[in-house]
Design an enzyme around this catalytic site. Structure first.
Site, PDB file in Angstrom:
ATOM      1  N   TYR A  19      44.255  32.100  36.109  1.00 20.84           N
ATOM      2  CA  TYR A  19      44.947  32.823  35.738  1.00 20.84           C
ATOM      3  C   TYR A  19      45.641  32.618  34.175  1.00 20.84           C
ATOM      4  CZ  TYR A  19      43.497  35.609  39.854  1.00 20.84           C
ATOM      5  OH  TYR A  19      42.828  35.944  40.674  1.00 20.84           O
TER       6      TYR A  19
ATOM      7  N   ASN B 223      37.649  44.787  36.960  1.00 24.71           N
ATOM      8  CA  ASN B 223      36.249  44.030  36.299  1.00 24.71           C
ATOM      9  C   ASN B 223      35.232  45.184  36.803  1.00 24.71           C
ATOM     10  OD1 ASN B 223      33.998  43.008  35.197  1.00 24.71           O
ATOM     11  ND2 ASN B 223      34.255  41.202  36.643  1.00 24.71           N
TER      12      ASN B 223
ATOM     13  N   CYS C 259      34.731  37.150  37.026  1.00 18.85           N
ATOM     14  CA  CYS C 259      35.645  37.078  37.652  1.00 18.85           C
ATOM     15  C   CYS C 259      36.207  36.406  39.324  1.00 18.85           C
ATOM     16  CB  CYS C 259      36.451  38.337  37.843  1.00 18.85           C
ATOM     17  SG  CYS C 259      35.420  39.298  38.994  1.00 18.85           S
ATOM     18  N   HIS C 260      35.194  35.433  39.402  1.00 16.95           N
ATOM     19  CA  HIS C 260      34.878  34.717  40.678  1.00 16.95           C
ATOM     20  C   HIS C 260      35.156  33.339  40.156  1.00 16.95           C
ATOM     21  CE1 HIS C 260      30.980  33.987  39.574  1.00 16.95           C
ATOM     22  NE2 HIS C 260      30.651  33.305  39.872  1.00 16.95           N
TER      23      HIS C 260
ATOM     24  N   GLU D  56      27.501  27.844  42.557  1.00  9.59           N
ATOM     25  CA  GLU D  56      27.453  26.869  41.473  1.00  9.59           C
ATOM     26  C   GLU D  56      27.543  25.814  41.553  1.00  9.59           C
ATOM     27  OE1 GLU D  56      30.324  28.998  38.712  1.00  9.59           O
ATOM     28  OE2 GLU D  56      29.238  31.226  38.638  1.00  9.59           O
TER      29      GLU D  56
END
Length: 155
Positions: free
Chosen positions: A93, A116, A124-125, A151
């Site tokens: 953050y 979001n 945002c993950h 990912e």
């Protein structure tokens, strides 16, 4: 006027909305959908759904569909910074706050993340705590972990 359509995906049913310029909303199953939308599948929604499905299958690392999120100037700056996080990487953050031009605004970044309107496409993950811990996600922590693992495996 927005158009809205529902799609079945491997993470459950999602709803997506668009305004003719870009995707405005992606809602997870059970979340409220835009009330000002007409249920109508458009080419833009089909493209977004296909890109989300390719992403979830590990075949897409970057979204090309146009997005049109509604928010404050600060929120839009944060969401742009989120889109700049490379696939398979995370940022804190604090790092996002610095990138958005508000070095002490990490709490405000958390609120922008929370608001979001287009999760997954605006990733945002990929935002985590400064100590590396996984913190809140609108789709639930299980989904956040799943997306981050997806990912890592697809790199």
């Amino acid at each position: 006027m927005k158009n809205l359509f529902f799609y079945d995906t491997e993470i459950g049913r999602i709803a997506m909305a668009e305004n003719g310029e870009g995707i405005t909303d992606l809602c997870f199953e059970g979340a409220p959908v835009p009330r000002d939308a007409k249920v109508l599948e458009t080419q833009l929604l089909r493209q977004a759904a296909e890109e989300v499905r390719e992403y979830l299958a590990g075949r897409r690392k970057k979204f090309t569909v146009a997005v049109f999120p509604s928010g404050t100037d600060f929120q839009r700056r944060v969401w742009k910074c989120l889109c700049d996080i490379p696939y398979g990487e995370t940022r804190s953050y604090k790092e996002i706050a610095e990138s958005a031009g508000s070095p002490k605004g990490f709490r405000a970044v958390g609120m922008a993340n929370n608001r979001n309107p287009i999760p997954i496409i605006i990733p945002c993950h990929r935002v985590i705590g400064a100590d590396g811990s996984l913190v809140g996600y609108g789709g639930g922590m299980e989904l956040k972990v799943r997306l981050l693992e997806l990912e890592k495996q697809a790199l």
